[in-house]
Design an enzyme around this catalytic site. Structure first.
Site, PDB file in Angstrom:
ATOM      1  N   LEU A 138       0.865  -1.168   0.000  1.00  0.00           N
ATOM      2  CA  LEU A 138       0.000   0.000   0.000  1.00  0.00           C
ATOM      3  C   LEU A 138       0.906   1.225   0.000  1.00  0.00           C
ATOM      4  O   LEU A 138       1.972   1.216   0.623  1.00  0.00           O
ATOM      5  CB  LEU A 138      -0.900   0.022   1.242  1.00  0.00           C
ATOM      6  CG  LEU A 138      -1.928  -1.101   1.383  1.00  0.00           C
ATOM      7  CD1 LEU A 138      -2.677  -0.963   2.708  1.00  0.00           C
ATOM      8  CD2 LEU A 138      -2.919  -1.093   0.228  1.00  0.00           C
ATOM      9  N   ASP A 139       0.480   2.280  -0.686  1.00  0.00           N
ATOM     10  CA  ASP A 139       1.269   3.504  -0.672  1.00  0.00           C
ATOM     11  C   ASP A 139       1.403   4.024   0.762  1.00  0.00           C
ATOM     12  O   ASP A 139       0.555   3.729   1.625  1.00  0.00           O
ATOM     13  CB  ASP A 139       0.608   4.571  -1.534  1.00  0.00           C
ATOM     14  CG  ASP A 139       0.573   4.184  -3.003  1.00  0.00           C
ATOM     15  OD1 ASP A 139       1.404   3.353  -3.410  1.00  0.00           O
ATOM     16  OD2 ASP A 139      -0.289   4.710  -3.735  1.00  0.00           O
ATOM     17  N   LYS A 140       2.426   4.815   0.986  1.00  0.00           N
ATOM     18  CA  LYS A 140       2.712   5.347   2.326  1.00  0.00           C
ATOM     19  C   LYS A 140       1.471   5.934   2.993  1.00  0.00           C
ATOM     20  O   LYS A 140       1.211   5.683   4.173  1.00  0.00           O
ATOM     21  CB  LYS A 140       3.808   6.405   2.228  1.00  0.00           C
ATOM     22  CG  LYS A 140       4.125   7.108   3.539  1.00  0.00           C
ATOM     23  CD  LYS A 140       5.166   8.195   3.346  1.00  0.00           C
ATOM     24  CE  LYS A 140       5.416   8.959   4.645  1.00  0.00           C
ATOM     25  NZ  LYS A 140       6.399  10.053   4.469  1.00  0.00           N
TER      26      LYS A 140
END
EC number: 5.4.99.-
Length: 323
Positions: A138-140
């Site tokens: 998942l993106d940051k």
């Protein structure tokens, strides 16, 4: 630090005459074809007691295969006592609810303080699994559910399930612009031709499919539920920007604040202060890689996302005839 793997079995009749790499892939499905081939070429596979280093070697019914392999740690990352919100855990997998601001994988720009560092502290043996068992990222600043494999067999099966689109991932998002109906974005995604840190819809990209449906409409925004069929980097963010509905807070892909006319100061402040993409991995469903049990988890919508929806609803109530 390394782990020793020992496997042995006789070549069954239906594999008589097959190549060695094909035969052992059939016999030991808990390990990926690439890993098994690597073990052959590195001299860690024997056929009737003789080391065979050629994957194309033909095997015969009744021959004894022995694999005595050493699995080295993939890379030396530091274990760090970072709190993880663990939704589910057993001997083979764990599922976490990732908060915003936490990077998933250690790298040049993030050598520490990541999900990977936290996993190494929580379960040190996961160091033997490539990428510390991380199957997808998942993106940051995206919140929500991630599955992690604790063993090599679990990882092999989960990676295959992901490739075969057998793992269901559903997301919540708030995008800019009112949408009247759901749909499907079927556009290839690849590296942006000039902005190398970004992705884009490009003709030579990899296939990417995103399903979306409208959950709730507001004056100038839409609350969506999305389902991924593929897992390209930034897929939802890129696809929604491509159809001119970038996610709220996604400044990389055009999601700057776009308040409706006559918006209250409270809504204006909420939109200005929402400094991450409004994206949450809300549901994860899969077949357990070892037991085969059908499993599903839901992650509650994070507080900042809830607050954003509440302000959008309040704005709609104040302007009931401007939908």
């Amino acid at each position: 630090m390394s782990e020793q793997i020992f496997l042995s079995d006789e070549i069954p009749e239906h594999l008589n005459g097959k190549r060695l790499d094909q035969a052992i892939a059939d016999m030991f499905p808990d390990y990926s074809r690439s890993r098994l081939k690597e073990w052959i070429t590195s001299g860690q596979v024997k056929l009737d007691g003789q080391v065979i280093s050629k994957p194309r070697e033909k095997v015969l019914f009744g021959q004894m295969v022995e694999i005595n392999a050493e699995v080295e740690e993939q890379q030396c990352f530091e274990a760090q006592p970072i709190a993880l919100s663990i939704v589910y855990e057993d001997d083979d997998i764990l599922v976490i609810n990732k908060p915003a601001g936490l990077v998933v994988h250690s790298g040049a720009g993030n050598p520490s303080g990541t999900v990977l560092n936290a996993l190494l502290h929580h379960f040190p043996a996961i160091a033997q699994v490539p990428r510390a068992g991380i199957i997808h990222r998942l993106d940051k600043d995206t919140t929500g559910l991630m599955v992690v494999a604790k063993t090599l067999p679990a990882q092999t099966h989960l990676v295959a399930a992901m490739q075969n689109r057998e793992i269901t991932r559903e997301y919540e998002a708030v995008c800019n612009g009112p949408m009247t109906a759901g749909g499907l974005v079927d556009e290839p995604i690849g590296r942006h031709p000039t902005k190398r840190t970004q992705m884009a819809v490009v003709a030579i990209g990899k296939p990417a499919l995103t399903h979306y449906r409208v959950v709730e409409r507001f004056r100038a925004h839409t609350h969506l539920r999305l389902r991924l069929e593929t897992g390209r980097t930034h897929q939802i963010r890129v696809h929604m920007a491509h159809i001119r509905h970038p996610l709220v807070g996604d400044f990389v892909y055009g999601g700057r604040p776009r308040p409706p006319r006559g918006a209250s100061e409270e809504l204006l402040t909420t939109l200005r202060n929402f400094r991450r993409q409004a994206l949450h991995a809300a549901r994860l469903s899969l077949q357990h890689p070892i037991t085969g049990e059908e499993l599903s988890w839901d992650a509650p919508t994070p507080d900042d996302f809830v607050a954003l929806l509440e302000q959008l609803r309040a704005d709609r109530r104040l302007h009931p005839n401007q939908d």
